[in-house]
Design an enzyme around this catalytic site. Sequence first.
Site, PDB file in Angstrom:
ATOM      1  N   HIS A 161      -6.766   0.816  -4.098  1.00  0.00           N
ATOM      2  CA  HIS A 161      -6.623  -0.185  -3.119  1.00  0.00           C
ATOM      3  C   HIS A 161      -5.571   0.807  -1.884  1.00  0.00           C
ATOM      4  CE1 HIS A 161      -7.631  -4.146  -4.224  1.00  0.00           C
ATOM      5  NE2 HIS A 161      -7.655  -3.550  -5.505  1.00  0.00           N
ATOM      6  N   HIS A 193     -11.854  -5.149  -2.653  1.00  0.00           N
ATOM      7  CA  HIS A 193     -12.293  -6.027  -1.474  1.00  0.00           C
ATOM      8  C   HIS A 193     -13.892  -5.752  -1.291  1.00  0.00           C
ATOM      9  CE1 HIS A 193      -8.306  -7.019  -1.109  1.00  0.00           C
ATOM     10  NE2 HIS A 193      -8.002  -5.685  -1.001  1.00  0.00           N
ATOM     11  N   GLU A 214      -2.130   1.447  -5.216  1.00  0.00           N
ATOM     12  CA  GLU A 214      -2.039   1.227  -3.910  1.00  0.00           C
ATOM     13  C   GLU A 214      -1.453   2.587  -3.371  1.00  0.00           C
ATOM     14  OE1 GLU A 214      -2.624  -1.298  -2.276  1.00  0.00           O
ATOM     15  OE2 GLU A 214      -2.249  -3.174  -3.302  1.00  0.00           O
TER      16      GLU A 214
END
Length: 266
Positions: free
Chosen positions: A154, A61, A229
């Site tokens: 992430h 992001h 993640e």
Amino acid sequence: MSAPRRAVPALLFGLLLGGSAGGCTAEPPPPSTVAEPPAMTSAAAEPAAARTPVVLLDPGHNGGNARARGMVNRLVPDGRGGTKACNTTGTSTTTGYPEHAFSWDLAQRVRALLSEHGITVVLTRPDDSGVGPCVDERGAAGERADADVVVSLHADGSAPDNHGFHVAYAEPPLNPAQSGPARVLAATLRDHLRDAGFPVSTYIGRDGLSPRSDLAGLNLSTRPAALVECANMRNPAEAALLSSPEGRERYAAAIAAGIMSFLTWW
């Protein structure tokens, strides 16, 4: 992409994957792909100079994505003949700590640890205040950087009772880097995170590994690539860990160790 520096030994491949990843039951490479060590043609022959490893880190992001919804919502290739949004804003803890800030801080820590070992580190974004880049650009960044390995960083956003990390890789594979090396990379990262005391995901994937066909950054990579993640930002205990510098340093140490372990094979 050039051929792998050496093929995956069958035993190592099986041990790393553990035969437990959903859909990840690849056979070891056929004998014809196993590289033989080059013969020395002269007693005076000198070994070639070692190439400095290059690692591309892709912090997920970006801090400016929320103010540029039109740009991040535009459609880009997903690597499998479809399209998906350029990027997203990411998730956050319930107290407001955003995923983009977590992934950016984590990338700095991993970069510092790898740099101490003489590894060149390239990032897909220069700061945490810009917009993008789009997922297709991130997917192509490893090739542009001539990277040996690509790791996307992430944290997830799921139901509060869910917890644990998972490591995603492209499945089914679209090129040689994805068909073997990327799976070994994902398993190696999984092993180091698990050995560092982080629990595997209770809600996605299997045994900490998650084969995915919907992640454009992985689909479009021609270099061994995996996406970590680290935890569920909506789980209170994991949110507290991700929000602390000490917790982020723990994640960074495990991820850097996993990358270095993979590089010793690759």
